[in-house]
Design a protein around this motif. Structure first.
Motif, PDB file in Angstrom:
ATOM      1  N   CYS A  62     -22.293  36.414   4.630  1.00 29.47           N
ATOM      2  CA  CYS A  62     -21.585  35.209   5.062  1.00 29.47           C
ATOM      3  C   CYS A  62     -20.495  34.782   4.093  1.00 29.47           C
ATOM      4  CB  CYS A  62     -22.576  34.059   5.234  1.00 29.47           C
ATOM      5  SG  CYS A  62     -23.627  34.206   6.692  1.00 29.47           S
ATOM      6  N   PHE A  63     -20.626  35.131   2.824  1.00 29.38           N
ATOM      7  CA  PHE A  63     -19.717  34.575   1.830  1.00 29.38           C
ATOM      8  C   PHE A  63     -18.736  35.590   1.237  1.00 29.38           C
ATOM      9  CE2 PHE A  63     -22.818  31.238   2.114  1.00 29.38           C
ATOM     10  CZ  PHE A  63     -22.051  30.096   1.960  1.00 29.38           C
ATOM     11  N   PHE A  64     -18.698  36.802   1.746  1.00 26.38           N
ATOM     12  CA  PHE A  64     -17.705  37.770   1.262  1.00 26.38           C
ATOM     13  C   PHE A  64     -16.280  37.283   1.518  1.00 26.38           C
ATOM     14  CE2 PHE A  64     -20.537  41.763   1.242  1.00 26.38           C
ATOM     15  CZ  PHE A  64     -20.586  41.766  -0.131  1.00 26.38           C
ATOM     16  N   ILE A  65     -15.973  36.933   2.768  1.00 23.33           N
ATOM     17  CA  ILE A  65     -14.609  36.515   3.111  1.00 23.33           C
ATOM     18  C   ILE A  65     -14.266  35.197   2.428  1.00 23.33           C
ATOM     19  CG2 ILE A  65     -13.126  35.719   4.990  1.00 23.33           C
ATOM     20  CD1 ILE A  65     -14.405  37.797   6.787  1.00 23.33           C
ATOM     21  N   VAL A  66     -15.206  34.247   2.458  1.00 25.52           N
ATOM     22  CA  VAL A  66     -14.966  32.953   1.824  1.00 25.52           C
ATOM     23  C   VAL A  66     -14.734  33.136   0.332  1.00 25.52           C
ATOM     24  CG1 VAL A  66     -15.954  30.694   1.313  1.00 25.52           C
ATOM     25  CG2 VAL A  66     -16.290  31.711   3.569  1.00 25.52           C
ATOM     26  N   PHE A 205     -16.567  27.164   8.151  1.00 21.30           N
ATOM     27  CA  PHE A 205     -17.799  26.772   8.844  1.00 21.30           C
ATOM     28  C   PHE A 205     -18.076  27.682  10.032  1.00 21.30           C
ATOM     29  CE2 PHE A 205     -19.841  24.330  12.274  1.00 21.30           C
ATOM     30  CZ  PHE A 205     -21.041  24.011  11.658  1.00 21.30           C
ATOM     31  N   THR A 206     -17.076  27.905  10.877  1.00 19.30           N
ATOM     32  CA  THR A 206     -17.295  28.733  12.072  1.00 19.30           C
ATOM     33  C   THR A 206     -17.591  30.180  11.685  1.00 19.30           C
ATOM     34  OG1 THR A 206     -14.887  29.015  12.267  1.00 19.30           O
ATOM     35  CG2 THR A 206     -15.916  27.274  13.590  1.00 19.30           C
ATOM     36  N   SER A 210     -21.140  32.065  12.457  1.00 18.51           N
ATOM     37  CA  SER A 210     -21.132  33.274  13.277  1.00 18.51           C
ATOM     38  C   SER A 210     -21.820  34.431  12.567  1.00 18.51           C
ATOM     39  CB  SER A 210     -19.691  33.650  13.636  1.00 18.51           C
ATOM     40  OG  SER A 210     -19.659  34.842  14.397  1.00 18.51           O
ATOM     41  N   LEU A 211     -21.445  34.654  11.306  1.00 21.75           N
ATOM     42  CA  LEU A 211     -22.034  35.765  10.558  1.00 21.75           C
ATOM     43  C   LEU A 211     -23.511  35.534  10.280  1.00 21.75           C
ATOM     44  CD1 LEU A 211     -19.157  36.506   8.022  1.00 21.75           C
ATOM     45  CD2 LEU A 211     -19.847  37.895   9.983  1.00 21.75           C
ATOM     46  N   ALA A 212     -23.888  34.282   9.993  1.00 23.97           N
ATOM     47  CA  ALA A 212     -25.293  33.982   9.734  1.00 23.97           C
ATOM     48  C   ALA A 212     -26.138  34.245  10.973  1.00 23.97           C
ATOM     49  CB  ALA A 212     -25.443  32.529   9.289  1.00 23.97           C
ATOM     50  N   ALA A 213     -25.665  33.787  12.132  1.00 17.73           N
ATOM     51  CA  ALA A 213     -26.409  33.999  13.374  1.00 17.73           C
ATOM     52  C   ALA A 213     -26.521  35.482  13.710  1.00 17.73           C
ATOM     53  CB  ALA A 213     -25.735  33.247  14.520  1.00 17.73           C
ATOM     54  N   PHE A 245     -13.788  30.727  15.712  1.00 19.36           N
ATOM     55  CA  PHE A 245     -13.122  31.124  14.467  1.00 19.36           C
ATOM     56  C   PHE A 245     -11.778  31.787  14.759  1.00 19.36           C
ATOM     57  CE2 PHE A 245     -12.325  34.668  11.485  1.00 19.36           C
ATOM     58  CZ  PHE A 245     -12.048  33.931  10.346  1.00 19.36           C
ATOM     59  N   LEU A 246     -11.751  32.700  15.729  1.00 20.85           N
ATOM     60  CA  LEU A 246     -10.499  33.382  16.073  1.00 20.85           C
ATOM     61  C   LEU A 246      -9.464  32.411  16.634  1.00 20.85           C
ATOM     62  CD1 LEU A 246     -11.872  36.685  17.674  1.00 20.85           C
ATOM     63  CD2 LEU A 246     -10.823  36.399  15.424  1.00 20.85           C
ATOM     64  N   VAL A 247      -9.925  31.467  17.452  1.00 22.95           N
ATOM     65  CA  VAL A 247      -9.004  30.447  17.978  1.00 22.95           C
ATOM     66  C   VAL A 247      -8.413  29.639  16.829  1.00 22.95           C
ATOM     67  CG1 VAL A 247      -8.858  28.331  19.347  1.00 22.95           C
ATOM     68  CG2 VAL A 247     -10.124  30.293  20.234  1.00 22.95           C
TER      69      VAL A 247
END
Length: 481
Positions: A62-66, A205-206, A210-213, A245-247
């Motif tokens: 979940c936190f790689f991109i962040v 957040f989004t 998404s990745l967590a789910a 997220f994409l939107v």
């Protein structure tokens, strides 16, 4: 912005990054063999103890991109320090945890720290070293990390049989603290000066939701049942939050993830090939661990010793990739890695004699290690330095998320096949299928690349060939596969 780095700063940055990546990779692979020991000591079921793996993978993914974008926007040095501090604190928390849920909580702290450290580490090396030595430095750092990857099962098995699983974390705590102290003293700062010093929290957040789910659904799907309401709900949440997220990214003036690199064919090829190689690596380690203990009857410690064979080749794959980078284009190196890995996995499913099994296992380690390691090096060669952290974070998110999906698929296949057939047949079938997929991916990469070369949109395989040709406009760093 690239910081001007002295020789001492470059050496210090390399040591800090190499030790940090070593710790993360040991942590990632050591705990698999410790699950029975954890379940016994904490008086829980093995299924409950499995949450120590699931939550860690969830937090990391979940936190790689962040983490990568935090480094690009606010400074890679500070993000690296925060990540290392979290990882070290989480390691101490794991070692002292009195019960399962305290251990799970400490593993989440570790995972968030690792999610910050890994993408920023790649960017720190990329920005501290000049162009002519960057690939060599990245390759050497990942060579050290790969030693941790290969030694993880050995460390986990040895400590579990010896002084206990908690010593895995007592090993990681001082090593990650050492990396933190070296980073404080030597790592120079760098960031993307074109980006405002703010982070799109809505996108964060989004994306995390998404990745967590998705990660949780994949990790627990085989235990719950893929058609269970909880699994289906999590998949639905993952799709919905991913769409939001994409939107958001299309509307944001300064997006968390720049979607333009996905129009960069070399970046897409490298990311896809690296993801496939990492899926193969995770599945091969998983299947080999089950095979060595369940079919061969080896203890966790002896199984770990067998893993020392591929450990050497995995460790050498980092420096080998750096050397190949001076002679071959990034996509060609990735395809070569896939060819080695695919043939190795298929061969491993056919051999039983120790004199042949061990060297073939090592051959697998070379190809798979080169595939996932060089993907991080290659992305740095095909994106601008200012967005190095983000590019690394996106790549690593694909690697971890798809790796989790591959492991879940392998576990589900074994569960489905073993009632009717011996477990060994299931292991062999998984290795053959995985090897065939990797070989096919290598062929596709080279076919796409050949088409680009024919149309004058990519240089020849050799780094020494003249480019661009006389009738084609000059290429740039972002369009050279």
């Amino acid at each position: 912005m690239r910081a001007e780095s002295s020789s001492a700063a470059r050496t210090g940055a390399f040591i800090a990054v190499a030790v940090a990546l070593f710790c993360i990779q040991v942590d990632f692979f050591a705990l698999n063999l410790a699950i029975p020991g954890i379940a016994e000591e904490l008086d829980v079921t093995a299924s409950a103890a499995q949450w120590t793996l699931s939550t860690y993978m969830l937090a990391v993914g979940c936190f790689f991109i962040v983490g990568g974008r935090l480094g690009d926007v606010f400074g890679r040095r500070g993000t690296l320090l925060v990540g290392l501090a979290l990882f070290a604190a989480g390691s101490v928390g794991c070692a002292l945890a009195p019960g399962l849920w305290q251990l799970v909580g400490a593993r989440i702290v570790q995972g968030v720290g690792a999610g910050f450290v890994f993408p920023v580490s790649v960017a720190v090396i990329s920005n501290a070293f000049p162009d002519e030595t960057r690939a060599r430095a990245l390759g050497a750092a990942f060579g050290v990390a790969n030693i941790g990857t290969a030694l993880g099962p050995f460390v986990g098995g040895g400590f579990t049989e010896g002084p206990g699983w908690r010593w895995i974390f007592w090993l990681l705590a001082p090593l990650s603290t050492l990396a933190l102290l070296v980073a404080i003293a030597y790592v120079p700062d760098s960031r993307d000066t074109s980006a405002p010093r703010q982070l799109d929290l809505t996108a964060c957040f989004t994306l995390v939701c998404s990745l967590a789910a998705l990660t949780l659904a994949v990790e627990r799907g085989s235990a719950w049942g893929w058609d269970h309401a909880r699994a289906l709900t999590l998949f639905g949440v993952a799709v919905l939050m991913g769409w939001l997220f994409l939107v958001r990214e299309r509307l944001a003036s300064h997006p968390l993830v720049d979607l333009r690199p996905f129009r960069n064919v070399p970046y897409v090829l490298v990311t896809d090939m690296g993801s496939v190689a990492n899926m193969g690596y995770g599945v091969t380690v998983f299947v080999a661990t089950l095979y060595l203990q369940g079919v061969r009857g080896l203890s966790p410690l002896m199984a770990g010793i067998v893993f020392l064979a591929p450990a050497l080749l995995v460790a050498l794959s980092g420096p080998l990739g750096a050397r190949l980078a001076t002679r071959m284009r990034p996509t060609a190196v990735m395809a070569l890695a896939g060819g080695i890995a695919g043939t190795g996995m298929i061969a491993l499913s056919h051999v039983t004699a120790w004199w042949l099994y061990v060297p073939v296992f090592a051959w697998c380690g070379l190809g798979l290690g080169l595939g996932w390691t060089f993907s991080s090096v290659a992305t740095q060669q095909v994106v601008p330095p200012a967005r190095a952290g983000e590019a690394s974070g996106v790549l690593l998110t694909f690697l971890v998320t798809l790796g989790a999906i591959a492991l879940a698929g392998a576990a589900a296949t074994i569960t489905a096949m073993t009632p009717q057939r011996p477990a060994e047949d299931a292991y062999d079938a998984i290795l053959r299928f995985g090897g065939a997929v990797i070989l096919l991916a290598s062929v596709v990469v080279m076919a796409v690349r050949h088409r680009l070369v024919v149309h004058g949109k990519a240089p020849p395989l050799s780094m020494y060939a003249p480019w661009p040709p006389a009738d084609v406009g000059g290429g740039n760093r972002e369009t050279r596969p």
